[in-house]
Design an enzyme around this catalytic site. Structure first.
Site, PDB file in Angstrom:
ATOM      1  N   CYS A  79       0.824  -1.212   0.000  1.00  0.00           N
ATOM      2  CA  CYS A  79       0.000   0.000   0.000  1.00  0.00           C
ATOM      3  C   CYS A  79       0.862   1.267   0.000  1.00  0.00           C
ATOM      4  O   CYS A  79       1.481   1.565  -1.007  1.00  0.00           O
ATOM      5  CB  CYS A  79      -0.988  -0.066   1.154  1.00  0.00           C
ATOM      6  SG  CYS A  79      -2.418   0.951   0.863  1.00  0.00           S
ATOM      7  N   HIS A 170      -3.600  -4.945   1.910  1.00  0.00           N
ATOM      8  CA  HIS A 170      -2.947  -5.181   3.213  1.00  0.00           C
ATOM      9  C   HIS A 170      -2.919  -6.666   3.569  1.00  0.00           C
ATOM     10  O   HIS A 170      -3.806  -7.139   4.287  1.00  0.00           O
ATOM     11  CB  HIS A 170      -3.708  -4.408   4.297  1.00  0.00           C
ATOM     12  CG  HIS A 170      -3.463  -2.947   4.279  1.00  0.00           C
ATOM     13  ND1 HIS A 170      -2.579  -2.316   5.116  1.00  0.00           N
ATOM     14  CD2 HIS A 170      -3.974  -1.979   3.496  1.00  0.00           C
ATOM     15  CE1 HIS A 170      -2.554  -1.027   4.869  1.00  0.00           C
ATOM     16  NE2 HIS A 170      -3.404  -0.785   3.877  1.00  0.00           N
ATOM     17  N   GLU A 172      -1.232  -8.135   5.652  1.00  0.00           N
ATOM     18  CA  GLU A 172      -0.950  -8.345   7.081  1.00  0.00           C
ATOM     19  C   GLU A 172      -2.211  -8.263   7.942  1.00  0.00           C
ATOM     20  O   GLU A 172      -2.156  -8.515   9.137  1.00  0.00           O
ATOM     21  CB  GLU A 172       0.104  -7.322   7.556  1.00  0.00           C
ATOM     22  CG  GLU A 172      -0.392  -5.913   7.829  1.00  0.00           C
ATOM     23  CD  GLU A 172      -0.733  -5.076   6.583  1.00  0.00           C
ATOM     24  OE1 GLU A 172      -0.723  -5.625   5.458  1.00  0.00           O
ATOM     25  OE2 GLU A 172      -1.037  -3.888   6.748  1.00  0.00           O
TER      26      GLU A 172
HETATM   27  N1  GLN Z   1      -3.419   6.388   0.574  1.00  0.00           N
HETATM   28  C1  GLN Z   1      -2.240   6.153   1.337  1.00  0.00           C
HETATM   29  C2  GLN Z   1      -1.053   6.936   0.791  1.00  0.00           C
HETATM   30  O1  GLN Z   1      -1.164   7.604  -0.176  1.00  0.00           O
HETATM   31  C3  GLN Z   1      -1.903   4.682   1.382  1.00  0.00           C
HETATM   32  C4  GLN Z   1      -2.972   3.973   2.128  1.00  0.00           C
HETATM   33  C5  GLN Z   1      -2.517   2.751   2.861  1.00  0.00           C
HETATM   34  O2  GLN Z   1      -1.325   2.481   3.034  1.00  0.00           O
HETATM   35  N2  GLN Z   1      -3.480   2.026   3.394  1.00  0.00           N
HETATM   36  O3  GLN Z   1      -0.015   6.866   1.357  1.00  0.00           O
END
Ligand code: GLN
Length: 197
Positions: A79, A170, A172
């Site tokens: 992410c 995610h 995890e």
């Molecule tokens: N939207 C977040 C960002 O731009 C990432 C979101 C996440 O890690 N769950 O960093």
């Protein structure tokens, strides 16, 4: 047993520690640059990439993280971690670590879909995997040497280039450890490969 660090400046850190240990590797929370020397692989967790970048600079991690990747040690960005690893970011002149040849778009699933779960296929890893997306990015473009591992609604949500692995969701946050297990195997393979040099 391989040693995998989770960058512990911000975000979902303990959840990755739990998952890495469930996969039979040793996990450490990384808060100081010197700790990188003791690691075989590293996870950049989800969280907020702009904040994480600010802390990476504040604590002097930027060059050390790039060197870690360039030395051949595997890095898994989930992410916000995917955003940090991307070579290019949509609409942003400067990307961050620029270690994997992908172009990513932040918060790309839009407002209706800030957070959702979906069953996706992870190529060569899992026929069906419950993926948790939270303000997730997706990958708009990949370079020639990048393998697409997963798509959701035609958007690329996981990819690998050599020893770099990324996913927009995610892994995890559930008890399905197969993607992290894949990363642990990448780390085990790289330890063997780096030892043979
Ligand atoms: N939207 C977040 C960002 O731009 C990432 C979101 C996440 O890690 N769950 O960093």
């Amino acid at each position: 047993m391989v040693k995998i660090g989770v960058l512990g400046l911000q975000g979902a850190v303990q959840e990755h520690v739990r998952t890495v240990e469930a996969c039979g590797a040793k996990a450490t929370v990384v808060k100081r640059v010197e700790q990188l020397d003791e690691l075989d692989g590293l996870i950049l967790p989800g969280g907020e990439s702009t904040t994480m970048r600010r802390l990476i600079d504040k604590y002097g991690f930027f060059d050390a993280l790039r060197r870690f990747g360039q030395s051949g040690k595997p890095i898994f960005g989930t992410c916000a971690g995917l955003i940090l690893l991307a070579k290019e970011l949509d609409g942003q002149p400067d990307a961050h670590l620029q270690l994997i040849d992908i172009k990513a778009a932040r918060n790309a699933f839009g407002r209706q879909k800030e957070s959702f779960e979906a069953e996706i296929e992870l190529k060569g890893i899992a026929d069906s995997f419950n993926a948790v997306f939270i303000r997730a990015p997706y990958i708009l473009e990949t370079g020639d040497n990048v393998d697409v591992i997963a798509t959701y609604e035609d958007k690329i949500v996981a990819a690998q280039q050599d020893h770099y692995l990324t996913c927009a969701f995610h892994p995890e946050l559930t008890d399905d450890y197969r993607l992290t297990q894949h990363f642990v195997h990448m780390v085990e393979d790289s330890v063997k490969k780096l030892a043979s040099f």
